[in-house]
Design an enzyme around this catalytic site. Structure first.
Site, short mmCIF file in Angstrom:
data_model
loop_
_atom_site.label_atom_id
_atom_site.label_comp_id
_atom_site.label_asym_id
_atom_site.label_seq_id
_atom_site.Cartn_x
_atom_site.Cartn_y
_atom_site.Cartn_z
N ARG A 22 4.18 9.08 -2.12
CA ARG A 22 3.70 10.59 -2.57
C ARG A 22 5.67 11.71 -2.12
O ARG A 22 5.99 12.68 -3.31
CB ARG A 22 2.46 11.76 -2.58
CG ARG A 22 2.91 12.85 -2.96
CD ARG A 22 1.08 13.82 -2.77
NE ARG A 22 1.03 14.50 -3.23
CZ ARG A 22 0.98 15.34 -2.06
NH1 ARG A 22 1.51 15.61 -1.38
NH2 ARG A 22 0.73 17.20 -1.86
N VAL A 24 8.24 11.07 -0.96
CA VAL A 24 9.48 10.76 -1.88
C VAL A 24 9.79 10.78 -3.01
O VAL A 24 11.04 11.29 -3.78
CB VAL A 24 9.91 8.24 -1.27
CG1 VAL A 24 10.80 8.43 -2.40
CG2 VAL A 24 9.54 8.10 -0.52
N CYS A 74 4.97 -11.76 2.15
CA CYS A 74 5.69 -12.03 1.17
C CYS A 74 6.43 -13.20 1.20
O CYS A 74 7.90 -13.02 1.88
CB CYS A 74 6.61 -10.83 0.18
SG CYS A 74 7.90 -11.98 -1.15
N GLY A 103 5.82 -1.73 9.20
CA GLY A 103 5.93 -2.28 9.68
C GLY A 103 7.50 -3.06 10.27
O GLY A 103 8.55 -2.87 9.15
N ASP A 129 -0.11 0.85 14.79
CA ASP A 129 0.10 0.13 15.98
C ASP A 129 1.41 1.74 16.90
O ASP A 129 1.31 0.83 18.19
CB ASP A 129 1.08 -1.06 15.91
CG ASP A 129 0.21 -2.34 15.59
OD1 ASP A 129 -0.86 -1.80 15.27
OD2 ASP A 129 0.68 -3.69 15.13
N LYS A 215 -23.20 4.30 38.57
CA LYS A 215 -23.29 4.86 36.86
C LYS A 215 -23.69 3.80 35.62
O LYS A 215 -24.38 3.24 35.81
CB LYS A 215 -21.41 3.63 37.27
CG LYS A 215 -20.64 4.59 36.13
CD LYS A 215 -19.34 4.13 36.42
CE LYS A 215 -18.07 4.75 35.08
NZ LYS A 215 -18.75 5.94 34.41
N ILE A 252 -10.86 -2.30 10.49
CA ILE A 252 -11.98 -0.55 9.96
C ILE A 252 -10.62 0.37 9.83
O ILE A 252 -10.57 1.37 9.84
CB ILE A 252 -12.66 -0.16 10.91
CG1 ILE A 252 -13.90 -1.56 10.21
CG2 ILE A 252 -13.04 0.88 10.35
CD1 ILE A 252 -15.42 -2.04 10.86
N ARG A 254 -7.55 -0.21 10.09
CA ARG A 254 -5.94 0.21 9.28
C ARG A 254 -6.67 1.04 8.24
O ARG A 254 -5.54 1.73 7.18
CB ARG A 254 -6.31 -1.14 8.42
CG ARG A 254 -5.32 -1.65 8.67
CD ARG A 254 -3.84 -1.90 9.41
NE ARG A 254 -3.63 -3.52 9.46
CZ ARG A 254 -3.28 -4.05 9.64
NH1 ARG A 254 -3.86 -4.51 8.05
NH2 ARG A 254 -2.25 -5.11 10.01
#
Lengths: 320, 320, 320, 320
Positions: A22, A24, A74, A103, A129, A215, A252, A254
């Site tokens: 958007r 750009v 691709c 990436g 990442d 613990k 999830i 991503r």
């Protein structure tokens, strides 16, 4: 000054790609430059699946995860003939420069196109990442880290109820940034990343001791590049008496509506990329360094490996 | 090197204060230094409401909003006798240094204590407003900004359904950072901040024109220091034909589980503050600058006014 | 059996309206019946702003708040001439029945159209207030209640940090369902609803006593129909020594991605409405009663006032 | 009328257990009856890990996931000697009745204790699976379903960006309620549950056809009892040309802050359970039927299998 540019998203999607595309588009239009959107990454470039964009084509998307342009990996782009065809498809439409949001692999593909054809290319690091060399930040990493701590909050409830050890596997093949920041933020007891060796036997001994001392639960965050969550969980269960469960967060990470950081920084990067390519610059990637937008040589960005700030590992040791 | 320190939260609470106090405590203990928690800010210091802390006293709090230590504003602290009493209460317990997490007013109170008694003081900027001079970041600002965009997401649904204008008032008396970043991230059409003049008549004319051209909804984000949301909304309703609603977000902006940024940066600041005060440093505030922890002179921090990066306003203009 | 129907959303929007309209459309198409979408409620019907719908026109909307059809209040509809024009616009397109999703006022408008023209009408209760007679449930009420408890979670953080009383005003002019359920779920100390008298002096006395006994914070949830949050907050601040803040949640309650309940129940209601109107039924509203979809006489629904289950008030007293 | 009762949570934890235990405790105290909390389910009963509770012991927990009492599965309880020891531990403290909040296995253990010792027992269905016979509702199912649709929202983003098929495995060994309601709410194309046979080849053929026709993404929700997500995903990938990814949500479904429904209904159930056991009733489970709290014979509840409402499957077919 260029008269017509194009933008695409490529490779794995990440939250904030929409905000970036958007920016750009709107920056180009603000500067009076024509801007095309290419669907589905390099596929769309080869299949001539692209369209001229207007301001309203990027309305109501800043809050959305994914990418409205679509993305894909691709195979055809890996061959020089493919790239030459893509170049031809740009030239045929009078498109003089290309902004690629993606990436490592996507930027590498862009680097080859630039070398082979000379068409101006500007890259933007879109990946959860946070593994692009030269930049502190990649588009989507903040949303993904927050998605992980939401998961940790939920896992903590059930781990505490059952006195369990939970092993949570998160994304990060080569880079432990996500595991490290989300692990620190989530209060994880152990954080395993590809950049650091670890001794699972020592960890098991340590855990067993902590459990004896009362613990209530233990949380281990492991980047996928540092080992399989399932195998590490199994090892812990077998080498301690602790009831252990494994969660693999998967895709999830991503998705989701991007955070403020991922919307604002993605917008800043998109604006700079549009301005740069319009002015004829090429072979650069925009990223953040020391809090500001910086340009990085595209070929350096794809040929160098980012390292993880050792302060994080130190902080994790002090705090837990 | 100091043997015993104390930590308090003071002024308005902000998300991440718990993560910060936890880091102060755990770093001190990691360094073998005694650490006290003071309840309810300067009140607790005057009322001798404080206790020695152990590692587990700060367990299970990193994910919580608010502050487990409590906080308050304190009239008695404004007088020299009050501060002298507070000093005495620290000395009586062998406490040699104090870490204060809070906003502008709280740091000012700490600055006076340091000047008058010479006891080592380190401040940490805890406020959602991101208005502390010398630092790009204050603890809680990222969570608050994300709370605002969640609200914007909801308001957008209903604004779009009804073709309405929504005016959203957010916090920020002197500083428009929250309004600006959340406004950009939320895709707001207009962002009004105390740092910039605006012409409401021009805005109304602009809005009316956009509506005629088919615009579905308009979102105005206004920092409280730039005007009252209610009054601005009323003005818009009277000077355009647009159905306008006002939302004043209020104290909701202060709460909520902190984001990754607000947990990790708060932890980094807490760690550095503990290390600094233990080593005998005083009269500094830790903040972030250019992506790294920096120390700022305490008296400078409270006597200077932070400005808003003009790039934001430019970005907002280009994008909308 | 009807061959062509139309669907609209009207009045205040509520989360789940999209899921509901989607179910109407897909059920009609599944049954081989033509279905039209009318934009912006009765406005669109008068302005002939409507279109034939296909399955994919309602794709990717079940998760969205607001209503993709748009909604509005419409003065022209209040006059018989307006309604006659609307009828004519339906007949001109061969539309034989109308499904109206909306609140009380919208259903009343539908009731008049049916009486005056005899065209089959089925209503569906779309309002966050849960105030439609004959139904336990209205579309959107569950999402709104969850939005309120998210706000309460955030307010609790800051209230607890400061030992404050927070007064939260929520929607509900005539009906306290939202205040009551969200108040119980949020652990509110006092819940003020239009259906029950309350004694603010007694409440203030009670609060003051609790504070003396060490209570950390107090939360008051007030439905707008039971008094102004601002005034109640002011009264409490003046009649106790408790630091009190007011939050008015406003239109945020109307937005947001719908919950599971609001998606599934809205879908069930939409399916039944479509089946009913296709079979020629008229003058009914579908709602839920005793866990199942039921049909209610349209005129009864708009002429009776729903009461609040007194069990809620009892439960609130026992629990707090 | 009983003078002293106890409450425990047992088996897998679920969101709302805290709200429920809180209601048991506060109702008992409101009625002037002593109430004990037992830690870690039957383990705590055998290990004498229990304590008398006051009102404030259940303060600030209604919004928390997990269970503050802890829970566990307990081998020792499976033997009559174990149960006899547990009974003795209750009697020794003067505890005359026990409320057990848990799933199927936990209620079965309670049923045995009642049969063997005659001590009054009331069960409450605490499990996210919604699989307790005689009740439309179990504590936690609404939160879990909403956690799943949050995941679906995120997965949809990335599935759509990549034109992928996503297979999401959710909990539910014997019961498909979670998969079915979350699947309908999430707009899943296919929902696989243990209660219904399915033909994976037919599904693959159907998917391939839809993709050719331009479908952007496909979502399959599968209950763990209906097959392994991994295997189903692999089968789809092998039998269609669709890029397919699998996500196994795991224990995240068990955690999280409970929804309004899970707080209010859990509170209503807890109140009724406390009132019933205090009045000497035994061998019942409280659940919801037709929108109201009902009591179910404990032995019937554990010996019958709940069926899934076939309306859901029908609705899913119509809508997608």
């Amino acid at each position: 000054m260029l008269k017509s540019i194009a933008v695409m998203t490529s490779g794995g999607d990440s939250p904030g790609m929409n905000a970036c595309a958007r920016a750009v588009v709107r920056t180009a239009l603000y500067e009076g430059v024509e801007v095309w959107g290419i669907n589905n990454g390099y596929h769309g470039l080869l299949d001539e699946d692209m369209f001229k964009m207007e301001r309203k084509d990027v309305g109501d998307i800043i809050q959305r995860g994914g990418t409205f342009l679509g993305t894909a990996r691709c195979k055809r782009w890996e061959k020089p003939e493919g790239r030459m065809q893509g170049y031809k498809n740009l030239v045929d439409r009078g498109i003089q420069g290309l902004v690629v949001i993606g990436g490592d692999g996507s930027l590498r593909g862009a680097s080859l196109l630039s070398k082979e054809t000379g068409i101006p290319i500007v890259g933007l690091p879109g990946t959860i990442d946070n593994d692009v060399w030269g930049s502190d930040y990649t588009i989507g990493c903040d949303t993904a880290a927050n998605t992980i701590i939401d998961a940790i909050n939920k896992l903590r409830d059930t781990a505490s109820a059952h006195r369990r050890c939970i092993v949570l596997e998160v994304m990060g093949h080569r880079c432990g940034w996500l595991a490290m920041t989300a692990g620190i933020a989530g209060g994880a007891e152990y954080i395993l990343v590809p950049e650091e060796e670890y001794d699972l036997d020592a960890i098991c001994a340590d855990m067993a001791k902590a459990y004896k001392a009362g613990k209530r639960y233990i949380l281990v965050v492991v980047a996928e590049g540092a080992g399989s969550g399932q195998e590490i969980g199994k090892y812990i269960a077998e080498h301690t008496n602790i009831d252990t469960r494994v969660s693999v967060l998967g895709h999830i990470q991503r998705g989701g509506s991007p955070t403020v950081i991922d919307r604002v920084k993605a917008s800043q990067l998109g604006e700079q990329a549009a301005l740069a390519i319009i002015s004829g610059l090429s072979d650069i990637v925009f990223g953040f360094n020391k809090g500001h937008v910086v340009s990085i040589n595209l070929h350096d960005a794809v040929n160098n490996k980012k390292t993880l700030d050792p302060e994080y590992a130190h902080l994790a040791r002090v705090l837990f």
